[in-house]
Design a protein around this motif. Structure first.
Motif, short mmCIF file in Angstrom:
data_model
loop_
_atom_site.label_atom_id
_atom_site.label_comp_id
_atom_site.label_asym_id
_atom_site.label_seq_id
_atom_site.Cartn_x
_atom_site.Cartn_y
_atom_site.Cartn_z
N SER A 188 -7.92 -8.17 1.71
CA SER A 188 -6.98 -7.41 2.79
C SER A 188 -6.92 -6.11 1.49
CB SER A 188 -5.32 -7.26 3.36
OG SER A 188 -4.95 -8.39 2.31
N VAL A 189 -5.77 -4.77 1.88
CA VAL A 189 -5.56 -3.47 0.96
C VAL A 189 -4.42 -2.94 2.08
CG1 VAL A 189 -7.47 -1.97 1.58
CG2 VAL A 189 -6.12 -2.40 -0.63
N SER A 190 -3.84 -2.12 1.25
CA SER A 190 -2.30 -1.40 1.27
C SER A 190 -2.32 -0.23 0.53
CB SER A 190 -1.62 -1.97 1.43
OG SER A 190 0.23 -1.26 1.90
N LEU A 191 -2.48 0.84 0.96
CA LEU A 191 -1.79 1.86 -0.07
C LEU A 191 -0.82 2.87 0.71
CD1 LEU A 191 -5.41 2.01 0.78
CD2 LEU A 191 -5.44 3.06 -0.89
N LYS A 192 0.33 2.63 -0.52
CA LYS A 192 1.46 3.39 0.35
C LYS A 192 1.86 4.41 -0.61
CE LYS A 192 3.31 -0.76 1.86
NZ LYS A 192 4.35 -2.14 1.78
N GLY A 193 2.13 5.73 -0.15
CA GLY A 193 2.70 7.26 -1.30
C GLY A 193 1.59 7.53 -1.09
N HIS A 194 2.44 8.48 -2.41
CA HIS A 194 1.61 10.40 -2.93
C HIS A 194 1.38 9.85 -3.35
CE1 HIS A 194 1.99 11.66 2.44
NE2 HIS A 194 2.66 10.94 2.18
N ALA A 195 0.44 10.72 -4.35
CA ALA A 195 0.27 10.98 -5.69
C ALA A 195 1.89 11.79 -5.78
CB ALA A 195 -1.29 11.59 -6.26
N GLU A 196 1.41 13.42 -5.72
CA GLU A 196 2.10 14.38 -6.23
C GLU A 196 1.90 15.25 -7.29
OE1 GLU A 196 5.93 12.70 -5.63
OE2 GLU A 196 6.39 13.07 -3.17
N SER A 197 1.01 14.53 -7.88
CA SER A 197 0.27 15.70 -8.63
C SER A 197 0.35 16.62 -9.00
CB SER A 197 -1.30 14.46 -9.00
OG SER A 197 -1.65 15.82 -8.06
N VAL A 198 0.36 18.03 -7.43
CA VAL A 198 0.51 19.27 -7.07
C VAL A 198 1.01 19.61 -6.38
CG1 VAL A 198 -1.40 19.65 -8.82
CG2 VAL A 198 -2.14 19.48 -6.44
N ASP B 202 -7.57 -5.46 11.44
CA ASP B 202 -6.52 -5.36 11.41
C ASP B 202 -6.24 -4.13 10.61
OD1 ASP B 202 -6.15 -7.14 13.73
OD2 ASP B 202 -5.15 -8.30 12.75
N TYR B 203 -6.00 -2.43 11.41
CA TYR B 203 -5.65 -1.59 10.31
C TYR B 203 -4.57 -0.58 10.56
CZ TYR B 203 -8.48 1.42 13.31
OH TYR B 203 -8.48 2.26 14.85
N SER B 204 -3.79 -0.09 9.81
CA SER B 204 -2.93 1.11 10.15
C SER B 204 -2.89 1.90 9.28
CB SER B 204 -1.44 0.38 10.18
OG SER B 204 -0.15 1.14 9.95
N ILE B 205 -2.45 2.95 9.79
CA ILE B 205 -2.33 4.50 9.40
C ILE B 205 -1.48 5.25 9.50
CG2 ILE B 205 -4.17 6.36 8.48
CD1 ILE B 205 -6.56 5.01 9.52
N ASP B 206 -1.08 5.91 8.57
CA ASP B 206 -0.26 6.61 8.77
C ASP B 206 0.22 7.65 7.68
OD1 ASP B 206 2.41 8.17 9.78
OD2 ASP B 206 3.16 6.00 10.24
N ASP B 207 1.30 8.62 7.54
CA ASP B 207 1.18 9.36 6.60
C ASP B 207 2.11 8.53 5.29
OD1 ASP B 207 1.52 11.81 4.87
OD2 ASP B 207 3.68 12.09 5.22
N GLY B 208 1.26 8.66 4.70
CA GLY B 208 0.77 8.24 2.64
C GLY B 208 0.87 7.04 2.92
N PHE B 209 0.46 6.28 4.15
CA PHE B 209 0.06 4.79 4.22
C PHE B 209 -1.33 4.01 4.58
CE2 PHE B 209 0.77 1.25 7.06
CZ PHE B 209 0.87 0.24 5.75
N LEU B 210 -1.76 3.27 4.29
CA LEU B 210 -3.59 2.54 4.81
C LEU B 210 -3.04 1.10 4.70
CD1 LEU B 210 -6.40 4.54 5.35
CD2 LEU B 210 -6.58 2.13 3.99
N SER B 211 -3.26 1.19 5.01
CA SER B 211 -4.36 -0.98 5.01
C SER B 211 -4.52 -1.69 6.53
CB SER B 211 -1.82 -2.01 5.35
OG SER B 211 -1.79 -1.67 6.69
N PHE B 212 -5.62 -2.43 5.91
CA PHE B 212 -6.06 -3.23 6.55
C PHE B 212 -6.41 -4.58 6.21
CE2 PHE B 212 -9.67 -1.02 4.18
CZ PHE B 212 -10.31 -1.51 3.93
N SER B 213 -6.83 -5.33 7.41
CA SER B 213 -7.23 -7.21 6.96
C SER B 213 -8.32 -7.65 6.99
CB SER B 213 -5.90 -7.70 7.31
OG SER B 213 -5.85 -9.03 7.60
N LEU B 214 -8.91 -8.38 6.56
CA LEU B 214 -10.38 -9.00 7.02
C LEU B 214 -10.35 -10.16 7.54
CD1 LEU B 214 -12.92 -7.78 4.14
CD2 LEU B 214 -11.73 -6.26 6.25
N GLU B 215 -8.67 -10.81 7.16
CA GLU B 215 -8.91 -12.05 7.82
C GLU B 215 -8.77 -13.04 8.78
OE1 GLU B 215 -5.42 -14.34 5.30
OE2 GLU B 215 -4.53 -11.92 4.59
#
Length: 108
Positions: free
Chosen positions: A15-25, A56-69
């Motif tokens: 599985s993987v979960s990504l949260k947040g924004h880089a806000e580099s520019v 199973d996956y979820s995508i929203d502003d600043g968020f993506l996650s999915f699981s292969l389990e």
């Protein structure tokens, strides 16, 4: 800051979960956010559309996650090339832009 957490079991990355924004520019011009989004969404598309696995996956502003389990052991193994490629791609972004992205792998 984008926080990326991969979960790893004996069979590989599950599985993987990504949260947040880089806000580099300014929003809309953020190459770090664009790179992270492109890598992660392409990975998910590969699993859903190329391999034809339902995950199973979820995508929203600043968020993506999915699981292969919920996949079979064989199908999890089939996803490992894509999962490892995603991990390497995101680690590459972290190497160049570490102040905006943090990638880690947790054994579960």
């Amino acid at each position: 800051m984008v926080d990326v957490v991969f979960s790893k079991k004996a069979c590989g990355l599950v599985s993987v979960s990504l949260k947040g924004h880089a806000e580099s520019v300014d929003e809309g011009y953020d190459l770090v956010c664009s790179a992270v989004s492109a890598i992660s969404q392409t990975m998910l598309i590969g699993i859903l559309e190329v391999l034809k696995f339902q995950v199973d996956y979820s995508i929203d502003d600043g968020f993506l996650s999915f699981s292969l389990e919920k996949l079979s052991h064989k199908n999890i193994k089939d996803c490992q090339v894509l999962m490892e490629t995603m991990l390497l791609g995101l680690k590459s972004v972290e190497t160049s832009y570490g102040e905006y992205i943090n990638v880690k792998v947790e054994e579960v």
